[in-house]
Design a protein around this motif. Structure first.
Motif, PDB file in Angstrom:
ATOM      1  N   LEU A   5      25.351 -15.685  23.579  1.00 13.15           N
ATOM      2  CA  LEU A   5      25.549 -14.273  23.908  1.00 13.15           C
ATOM      3  C   LEU A   5      26.795 -14.109  24.759  1.00 13.15           C
ATOM      4  N   LEU A   6      27.504 -13.010  24.549  1.00 13.20           N
ATOM      5  CA  LEU A   6      28.600 -12.593  25.422  1.00 13.20           C
ATOM      6  C   LEU A   6      28.208 -11.271  26.062  1.00 13.20           C
ATOM      7  N   ASP A   7      28.171 -11.231  27.385  1.00 15.32           N
ATOM      8  CA  ASP A   7      27.830 -10.016  28.107  1.00 15.32           C
ATOM      9  C   ASP A   7      29.006  -9.638  29.003  1.00 15.32           C
ATOM     10  N   ARG A   8      29.532  -8.429  28.818  1.00 12.29           N
ATOM     11  CA  ARG A   8      30.701  -7.974  29.577  1.00 12.29           C
ATOM     12  C   ARG A   8      30.321  -7.142  30.803  1.00 12.29           C
ATOM     13  N   SER A   9      29.037  -7.113  31.138  1.00  8.71           N
ATOM     14  CA  SER A   9      28.563  -6.272  32.252  1.00  8.71           C
ATOM     15  C   SER A   9      28.948  -4.818  32.009  1.00  8.71           C
ATOM     16  N   TRP A  40      28.090 -16.334  27.728  1.00 12.53           N
ATOM     17  CA  TRP A  40      29.486 -16.092  28.078  1.00 12.53           C
ATOM     18  C   TRP A  40      29.606 -14.795  28.883  1.00 12.53           C
ATOM     19  N   VAL A  41      30.535 -14.759  29.826  1.00 12.06           N
ATOM     20  CA  VAL A  41      30.892 -13.522  30.524  1.00 12.06           C
ATOM     21  C   VAL A  41      32.405 -13.335  30.421  1.00 12.06           C
ATOM     22  N   ALA A  42      32.861 -12.104  30.701  1.00 12.23           N
ATOM     23  CA  ALA A  42      34.261 -11.767  30.457  1.00 12.23           C
ATOM     24  C   ALA A  42      34.959 -11.303  31.725  1.00 12.23           C
ATOM     25  N   GLU A  43      36.261 -11.074  31.602  1.00 10.58           N
ATOM     26  CA  GLU A  43      37.082 -10.606  32.723  1.00 10.58           C
ATOM     27  C   GLU A  43      37.829  -9.335  32.333  1.00 10.58           C
ATOM     28  N   ILE A 214      32.833 -17.757  16.301  1.00 14.93           N
ATOM     29  CA  ILE A 214      33.169 -16.387  15.920  1.00 14.93           C
ATOM     30  C   ILE A 214      32.441 -15.417  16.844  1.00 14.93           C
ATOM     31  N   SER A 215      33.137 -14.351  17.252  1.00 17.48           N
ATOM     32  CA  SER A 215      32.576 -13.379  18.186  1.00 17.48           C
ATOM     33  C   SER A 215      32.647 -11.978  17.593  1.00 17.48           C
ATOM     34  N   LEU A 216      31.519 -11.289  17.590  1.00 14.06           N
ATOM     35  CA  LEU A 216      31.468  -9.911  17.122  1.00 14.06           C
ATOM     36  C   LEU A 216      30.176  -9.268  17.608  1.00 14.06           C
ATOM     37  N   ASP A 217      30.143  -7.941  17.552  1.00 15.53           N
ATOM     38  CA  ASP A 217      28.937  -7.216  17.935  1.00 15.53           C
ATOM     39  C   ASP A 217      27.842  -7.486  16.912  1.00 15.53           C
ATOM     40  N   VAL A 218      26.663  -7.909  17.387  1.00 18.82           N
ATOM     41  CA  VAL A 218      25.515  -8.142  16.521  1.00 18.82           C
ATOM     42  C   VAL A 218      24.308  -7.473  17.159  1.00 18.82           C
ATOM     43  N   ALA A 302      27.430 -13.595  20.022  1.00 13.52           N
ATOM     44  CA  ALA A 302      26.969 -12.235  19.775  1.00 13.52           C
ATOM     45  C   ALA A 302      27.302 -11.363  20.977  1.00 13.52           C
ATOM     46  N   ALA A 303      28.111 -10.326  20.750  1.00  5.90           N
ATOM     47  CA  ALA A 303      28.655  -9.538  21.852  1.00  5.90           C
ATOM     48  C   ALA A 303      28.130  -8.112  21.872  1.00  5.90           C
ATOM     49  N   GLY A 304      27.010  -7.856  21.224  1.00  5.77           N
ATOM     50  CA  GLY A 304      26.518  -6.491  21.136  1.00  5.77           C
ATOM     51  C   GLY A 304      26.062  -5.927  22.471  1.00  5.77           C
TER      52      GLY A 304
END
Length: 324
Positions: A5-9, A40-43, A214-218, A302-304
């Motif tokens: 999972l990717l969470d961007r807060s 995963w987290v982002a900046e 691969i990263s995309l909204d799911v 998954a970045a949804g």
């Protein structure tokens, strides 16, 4: 294909930024229980819709609440930092969570000119910064960094076309998304770019083989209509960002549906929806299988996101069950 999972807060209308950050930590705890491999987290800086500005700090909080899930940045933007400082931060994380830390790196500029000025952005050589950072982590730089990493800290490149070339030359795995996946149009440019990355890859000690995530909204719903609703708050936010320059907090589905979109905004919202994978479990499974076959990806990031946290948690659970 591994699942992460990717969470961007993402912030939400009516909530504080603190709630977004705390929500990220709680989502990571659930992700570990669900069996996700990595979180995963982002900046981002100065973006009203995103509270995730300090990946190393946020990952330290996640490390304190988890025991097994891998912790990654997707990513730290090197134009904003000195390589030594990034290496020190992630070596410290490695001391707190040995063997669980991944360092994803990108080169996206600040969101607006004032943000870029505040970050003191200058022209930098991305490949040289990556090589310097790796030397610090490997202990081969001209200074000895402390703390030394408690375990290997794999480096990933958040890659576009030119980023793929840099990653191939340095022998680094990549995380790709957007146009390279071809989910909203012709898949051939992305297919050719990934084939070139693999063909020109120079094996490194830490990554002897090329690797693609691969990263995309799911988003997974009980029905296709429900999944489309889950995607609507993000699509509306993206449409506003593309036309007003402000990426706003997520709003409830009902608010987003009733919003008076211009024709241009509607096109942007439709483009966001077309670039995502949203549907029932069987629909999502079929789409992801096609993407995995076409890209040869080893991992899905998954970045949804959506306004309703309970609905997002249900989607995460359904996705985890799907790829278990």
């Amino acid at each position: 294909m591994h699942l992460s999972l990717l969470d961007r807060s993402r912030t939400r209308a009516g909530e504080t930024d603190a709630a977004a950050v705390l929500g990220t930590v709680e989502r990571a705890v659930r992700a570990e229980r669900l069996g996700y491999r990595r979180f995963w987290v982002a900046e981002h800086h100065g973006v009203p819709g995103i509270a995730g500005a300090a990946p190393a700090v946020l990952l330290a909080a996640v490390a304190g609440r988890t025991t097994a899930i891998r912790l990654g940045s997707a990513g730290v933007m090197l134009p904003h930092h000195q390589p030594l400082v990034v290496a020190e931060q992630f070596a410290t994380l490695s001391a707190l969570a040995p063997g669980r830390v991944d360092l994803g790196l990108g080169r996206s500029p600040g969101f607006t000119p004032p943000v870029r000025r505040a970050l003191r952005e200058t022209e930098r050589d991305f490949a040289a910064d990556l090589a310097e950072l790796r030397a610090h982590l490997d202990g081969t730089a001209e200074i000895t960094m402390h703390p030394r990493p408690a375990a290997d800290v794999p480096m990933w490149v958040l890659a576009t076309g030119s980023g793929l070339e840099v990653a191939a030359a340095l022998g680094l795995p990549v995380v790709v998304g957007g146009p390279l996946l071809g989910v909203a149009g012709d898949p051939e440019p992305g297919r050719e770019a990934l084939a070139r990355y693999r063909r020109t890859y120079r094996p490194s000690a830490r990554a002897p083989e090329p690797e693609v995530a691969i990263s995309l909204d799911v988003l997974v719903g009980d029905t296709a209509a429900e999944a489309a609703d889950l995607l609507l708050p993000e699509a509306w936010a993206m449409a506003q960002a593309r036309t007003t320059g402000v990426f706003p907090p997520l709003e409830p589905v009902a608010v987003a549906r009733a919003a008076p979109m211009t024709a241009v905004q509607r096109r942007h919202a439709e483009r966001t929806a077309a670039s995502a994978v949203a549907g029932t479990a069987s629909q999502v499974a079929g789409r992801l299988a096609e993407l995995a076959e076409r890209t040869g990806a080893s991992e899905l990031v998954a970045a949804g996101s959506t306004f309703d946290r309970a609905a997002l948690a249900a989607s995460d659970a359904a996705l985890a069950a799907l790829l278990a």
